[in-house]
Scaffold this active site. Structure first.
Site, PDB file in Angstrom:
ATOM      1  N   LEU A  90       0.835  -1.202   0.000  1.00  0.00           N
ATOM      2  CA  LEU A  90       0.000   0.000   0.000  1.00  0.00           C
ATOM      3  C   LEU A  90       0.871   1.254   0.000  1.00  0.00           C
ATOM      4  O   LEU A  90       0.538   2.235  -0.688  1.00  0.00           O
ATOM      5  CB  LEU A  90      -0.942  -0.003   1.204  1.00  0.00           C
ATOM      6  CG  LEU A  90      -1.877   1.207   1.303  1.00  0.00           C
ATOM      7  CD1 LEU A  90      -2.769   1.332   0.073  1.00  0.00           C
ATOM      8  CD2 LEU A  90      -2.728   1.135   2.573  1.00  0.00           C
ATOM      9  N   LYS A  96      -1.662  11.983  17.886  1.00  0.00           N
ATOM     10  CA  LYS A  96      -1.486  10.564  18.178  1.00  0.00           C
ATOM     11  C   LYS A  96      -2.838   9.920  18.507  1.00  0.00           C
ATOM     12  O   LYS A  96      -3.670  10.502  19.191  1.00  0.00           O
ATOM     13  CB  LYS A  96      -0.520  10.368  19.347  1.00  0.00           C
ATOM     14  CG  LYS A  96       0.909  10.800  19.052  1.00  0.00           C
ATOM     15  CD  LYS A  96       1.561   9.909  18.012  1.00  0.00           C
ATOM     16  CE  LYS A  96       2.990  10.321  17.735  1.00  0.00           C
ATOM     17  NZ  LYS A  96       3.919   9.943  18.801  1.00  0.00           N
ATOM     18  N   ILE A 143      15.491  20.232  13.518  1.00  0.00           N
ATOM     19  CA  ILE A 143      15.227  19.253  14.576  1.00  0.00           C
ATOM     20  C   ILE A 143      16.200  18.082  14.536  1.00  0.00           C
ATOM     21  O   ILE A 143      16.427  17.434  15.550  1.00  0.00           O
ATOM     22  CB  ILE A 143      13.769  18.752  14.485  1.00  0.00           C
ATOM     23  CG1 ILE A 143      12.816  19.948  14.502  1.00  0.00           C
ATOM     24  CG2 ILE A 143      13.432  17.801  15.612  1.00  0.00           C
ATOM     25  CD1 ILE A 143      13.009  20.892  15.672  1.00  0.00           C
ATOM     26  N   TRP A 171       8.513   3.621  21.277  1.00  0.00           N
ATOM     27  CA  TRP A 171       8.544   3.261  19.864  1.00  0.00           C
ATOM     28  C   TRP A 171       9.240   1.932  19.605  1.00  0.00           C
ATOM     29  O   TRP A 171       9.667   1.630  18.494  1.00  0.00           O
ATOM     30  CB  TRP A 171       9.181   4.382  19.053  1.00  0.00           C
ATOM     31  CG  TRP A 171       8.322   5.618  19.032  1.00  0.00           C
ATOM     32  CD1 TRP A 171       7.085   5.772  19.611  1.00  0.00           C
ATOM     33  CD2 TRP A 171       8.629   6.881  18.417  1.00  0.00           C
ATOM     34  NE1 TRP A 171       6.614   7.046  19.401  1.00  0.00           N
ATOM     35  CE2 TRP A 171       7.526   7.741  18.674  1.00  0.00           C
ATOM     36  CE3 TRP A 171       9.702   7.360  17.694  1.00  0.00           C
ATOM     37  CZ2 TRP A 171       7.489   9.056  18.211  1.00  0.00           C
ATOM     38  CZ3 TRP A 171       9.674   8.675  17.236  1.00  0.00           C
ATOM     39  CH2 TRP A 171       8.578   9.501  17.486  1.00  0.00           C
ATOM     40  N   GLU A 223       2.674  10.709  24.296  1.00  0.00           N
ATOM     41  CA  GLU A 223       2.049   9.471  23.824  1.00  0.00           C
ATOM     42  C   GLU A 223       1.982   8.414  24.913  1.00  0.00           C
ATOM     43  O   GLU A 223       1.037   7.631  24.986  1.00  0.00           O
ATOM     44  CB  GLU A 223       2.869   8.945  22.642  1.00  0.00           C
ATOM     45  CG  GLU A 223       2.493   7.585  22.100  1.00  0.00           C
ATOM     46  CD  GLU A 223       3.540   7.120  21.114  1.00  0.00           C
ATOM     47  OE1 GLU A 223       3.962   5.962  21.194  1.00  0.00           O
ATOM     48  OE2 GLU A 223       3.937   7.932  20.250  1.00  0.00           O
ATOM     49  N   CYS A 250       6.498  16.569  19.818  1.00  0.00           N
ATOM     50  CA  CYS A 250       5.641  16.864  18.656  1.00  0.00           C
ATOM     51  C   CYS A 250       4.305  16.130  18.710  1.00  0.00           C
ATOM     52  O   CYS A 250       4.153  15.113  19.374  1.00  0.00           O
ATOM     53  CB  CYS A 250       6.357  16.536  17.349  1.00  0.00           C
ATOM     54  SG  CYS A 250       6.869  14.825  17.166  1.00  0.00           S
ATOM     55  N   GLU A 276       6.335  21.025  18.498  1.00  0.00           N
ATOM     56  CA  GLU A 276       5.391  21.161  17.380  1.00  0.00           C
ATOM     57  C   GLU A 276       4.392  22.264  17.675  1.00  0.00           C
ATOM     58  O   GLU A 276       3.888  22.388  18.782  1.00  0.00           O
ATOM     59  CB  GLU A 276       4.658  19.836  17.151  1.00  0.00           C
ATOM     60  CG  GLU A 276       3.660  19.871  16.012  1.00  0.00           C
ATOM     61  CD  GLU A 276       2.274  20.304  16.446  1.00  0.00           C
ATOM     62  OE1 GLU A 276       1.609  20.994  15.655  1.00  0.00           O
ATOM     63  OE2 GLU A 276       1.852  19.958  17.560  1.00  0.00           O
ATOM     64  N   HIS A 308       5.415  17.549   7.699  1.00  0.00           N
ATOM     65  CA  HIS A 308       4.730  16.373   7.181  1.00  0.00           C
ATOM     66  C   HIS A 308       3.988  16.664   5.884  1.00  0.00           C
ATOM     67  O   HIS A 308       3.385  15.769   5.291  1.00  0.00           O
ATOM     68  CB  HIS A 308       3.758  15.811   8.227  1.00  0.00           C
ATOM     69  CG  HIS A 308       4.464  15.211   9.405  1.00  0.00           C
ATOM     70  ND1 HIS A 308       4.843  15.964  10.489  1.00  0.00           N
ATOM     71  CD2 HIS A 308       4.886  13.956   9.653  1.00  0.00           C
ATOM     72  CE1 HIS A 308       5.462  15.185  11.369  1.00  0.00           C
ATOM     73  NE2 HIS A 308       5.496  13.962  10.883  1.00  0.00           N
TER      74      HIS A 308
END
Length: 772
Positions: A22, A122, A447, A578, A622, A660, A682, A711
């Site tokens: 995809l 998020k 950054i 992560w 997060e 961010c 951010e 982004h």
């Protein structure tokens, strides 16, 4: 209950494909290499492959509608006509173009289009990002897309027993934000939204659907029952009027808690329980959920990669089955969608050692675990061999000598409070750093990462295949680093970075240099849009056998004799968040071990002459638990491990950190507690909401709120960024304010990066002139 009514299913499947098909399709469409029809045809083939895979493993029902080109929240918003005014002209010309403009912005000077994307946040406490819908005061809803109905029909035509999946209206509005200058709250518009959902449901009923899965993960949050209970009752009261449909109300990622009492009374036909992360719900659920409702038990973890302990989870399933009457149906499922898991372990055979391979379970294997559990509840003897094999592998991991390193645990246990504080206050450090660094007012920086071009990826692939020697590859990296630093210097940036060309990912890179990690070959998961990450696996105690970045940082600084080059590290909380993390000890303990490894690196960087060191923590928000009662403990240890990682340096060394794509109000006090000298954060994508946090909480240290969104491929003008910078100066003293982008530049192209950063430098220079 009658075990013949046991159904095996999952809440969703990864979209990207076994080889990220995809991603390649979508990026090919963006690049103009394939047509919209080719994108649709390729996606249709991928969906069919995923449904067939689920049937092959034996699921009795498969989800349909869990597929997305970019993001399921955006899909739902688009389907009900939530298309902000700035995209509507595009939408009239080409719906898919407008959809992707909402996702990633669009800048096309030839047709006079320049629109930023929606805000990105998020998805609860995961590393998946969703696009935030905007609800205007005069918002009108309408049936705008037939995607969910089309995909259900697609599955049905192919012969699959499918269950449509849709994001529920309460969660959709709860995750939305008010459009700029609007005074109403998104949930105020619920009554107008419900009829559009009912249209979709009627179409699904007409198409032959029996069950619809309605995802309402907002139920895992602390909700004001006075607001949300009537909202849910209104929605599901209307849904119940649609003839012929049954509803499975799903929530995940945490316990339902107090929300369970009234959720169980809603006019739905089934309730899903995440019994991995919300196991405390089980007793109350068995007491409260009526016998005529399905209980869907989420027993296989959709968010981690460890093999399920099937014996333990079978005991939970048997408890549920035994507590229900013979007529009360039970379904066996994943805890949440498998969107957050890699696709399959098959490519890892021959890559990972057999012991580690036996400990893991990806999406395909999780489906098999669901099926085994359902079968075992009916007749254990038919799957006894699989249960015994699973038990042996679970025991192997528990007893492996590779897991525990006594020296690592002893070092962490021996720490005292001196390891968590800098030598002096920020005010004292700031004066010393200004004298040492001699930076101008409104310093400019980036950054960390710069574009990972095709040439960079090709060289890395050649090195891994042996086509480039280690010395040849290092020569290539040195040349790229030197070019990057020279360009930054010429462009007028003040604090430079080396570009991170040696790194595939900001977490994977460090995991590759630390003990206690293993790495998969194709363990990709979706982060946002077409962006996939390959999280490391933390299986044991973590330590740093040798320096990880010192040689690169020393070389980079040698390329810039007159300006500082930042040492770039990833913080302990982000490495933890992560990664796929071991589940046999508290996460705080694993984070502490990582923090000690990063601390050693920070100290070595300082000794190598690096005066500015950035320790990124984009995932700290997060990791915040979904329930407020759990906040305090998490924020305490997350701040502690950052300080442990960064406080071993002298006052002259400037510590930066980066954050961010989150709501910062809830953690701003914790951000202040990190005691970093400079934070970059951010800001551009969230309508300057950061200003509200600054106004409420204040911030005494130096700060660089992002001036543009990386982004999106669009290039912001000087005027656009200058307006943001001017707004920031009302809240941040000039001597504490930095100018920088929102995030790293890895995914962008050089042409747009150069233009955007030249504009950013111009903004800072103009601001300096105004302060002369």
């Amino acid at each position: 209950m009658s075990t013949s009514s046991l159904k095996s299913t999952i809440l969703g499947f990864p979209r990207m494909g076994s080889d990220r098909q995809l991603k390649k399709l979508v990026e090919g469409y963006w690049a103009g290499k394939i047509t919209e029809t080719e994108l649709a045809d390729g996606s249709k083939k991928l969906r069919a492959e995923h449904w067939e895979l689920q049937r092959f493993y034996g699921l009795t029902e498969v989800p349909a509608g869990d597929f997305s080109y970019y993001d399921h929240v955006l899909d739902t918003a688009y389907a009900v006509g939530v298309v902000p005014e700035r995209y509507q002209a595009l939408d009239k010309e080409n719906g898919l173009q407008a959809y992707f403009a909402m996702a990633r912005g669009l800048q096309n000077k030839s047709i006079g289009v320049d629109v930023p994307s929606l805000e990105m946040k998020k998805w609860f406490d995961t590393n998946y990002h969703f696009m935030v819908p905007e609800i205007a005061d005069d918002q009108q809803f309408s049936l705008h897309s037939s995607k969910i109905v089309d995909e259900y029909k697609e599955a049905k035509t192919l012969g699959y027993n499918a269950r449509p999946v849709i994001l529920g209206p309460v969660t959709l509005l709860a995750l939305s934000k008010s459009a700029k200058d609007s005074t109403s709250k998104p949930l105020d518009h619920l009554s107008k939204l419900i009829p559009v959902y009912v249209q979709i449901l009627n179409q699904l009923a007409d198409a032959g659907a029996e069950w619809v899965q309605v995802d309402e993960p907002v139920l895992a949050l602390d909700l004001d029952a006075a607001v949300y209970q009537p909202a849910f009752e209104q929605v599901y009261g209307e849904f119940a009027k649609v003839a012929g449909l049954k509803y499975l109300l799903t929530s995940y990622f945490d316990r339902l808690g107090d929300n369970l009492t009234w959720a169980a009374a809603l006019p739905v036909n089934g309730i899903h329980l995440d019994l991995v992360r919300g196991s405390s719900d089980i007793d109350a659920a068995l007491d409260i959920i009526p016998e005529d409702k399905v209980i869907s038990v989420g027993l296989v973890n959709g968010r981690n990669i460890w093999k399920a302990n099937l014996g333990k989870q079978l005991a939970v399933l048997n408890k549920v089955v035994s507590a229900r009457s013979t007529a009360a149906p039970v379904w066996v499922s994943s805890s949440c969608s498998l969107l957050h898991s890699p696709h399959s372990l098959k490519p890892e055979t021959g890559h990972l050692d057999q012991e580690t391979l036996g400990w893991l379970s990806f999406a395909e294997e999780k489906i098999e675990e669901v099926v085994i559990l359902a079968a075992a509840a009916v007749d254990r003897s038919k799957v006894e061999e699989q249960l015994q094999s699973n038990a042996a592998k679970v025991l192997s991991r528990q007893q492996s000598e590779r897991i525990t390193r006594p020296a690592v645990q002893q070092r962490l246990a021996a720490l005292d409070k001196t390891f968590y504080s800098r030598q002096a206050s920020f005010t004292e450090r700031q004066q010393v750093q200004r004298a040492s660094l001699k930076l101008p007012l409104f310093p400019t920086t980036t950054i960390g990462s710069f574009p990972q071009t095709a040439e960079v990826r090709k060289a890395r692939a050649q090195f891994r295949k042996g086509a480039l020697s280690a010395s040849e590859y290092q020569e290539f990296l040195d040349a790229e680093t030197r070019k990057c630093i020279e360009w930054q210097d010429e462009a007028g940036l003040d604090v430079l970075v080396h570009g991170e060309f040696e790194r595939t990912d900001m977490v994977e890179f460090f995991g590759e240099h630390l003990e206690g990690f293993v790495f998969t070959k194709k363990g990709w998961v979706q982060s946002y849009g077409s962006r996939c990450v390959k999280p490391p696996v933390i299986f044991g105690d973590v330590s740093r056998p040798k320096a990880m970045t010192v040689d690169v940082a020393r070389f980079a600084q040698s390329c810039s004799p007159n300006k500082p080059v930042k040492g770039m590290l990833t913080g302990p909380v982000t490495i933890l968040q992560w990664s796929f993390v071991r589940d046999d000890q508290p996460r705080s303990q694993t984070a502490g071990q990582i923090a000690l490894a990063i601390r050693d690196e920070v100290v070595d960087l300082e000794a190598a002459g690096i005066k500015v060191i950035q320790v990124d923590e984009p995932a700290i928000r997060e990791g915040l638990p979904l329930r407020k009662t759990d906040y305090e403990a998490y924020l305490k240890w997350s701040v502690d491990v950052f300080r442990l990682a960064t406080t071993g340096v002298k006052n002259e060394t400037q510590i930066h950190s980066h954050f961010c794509y989150s709501d910062f109000n809830e953690i701003f006090t914790a951000i202040k507690g990190l005691d970093a000298d400079v934070i970059t954060i951010e800001n551009s994508k969230s309508d300057l909401k950061l200003l509200g946090a600054l106004e409420v909480h204040g911030y005494a240290a130096e700060i660089g709120p992002g001036l543009y969104d990386i982004h999106s491929p669009r290039v912001p003008s000087v005027e656009e960024m200058a307006a943001r910078f001017a707004a920031l100066q009302k809240y941040v003293p000039a001597e504490n304010l930095w100018a920088n982008p929102d995030c790293g530049l890895k995914t962008r192209g050089w042409a747009e990066v150069k233009e955007a950063l030249v504009n950013l430098v111009a903004v800072a220079r103009d601001a300096r002139k105004q302060h002369e």
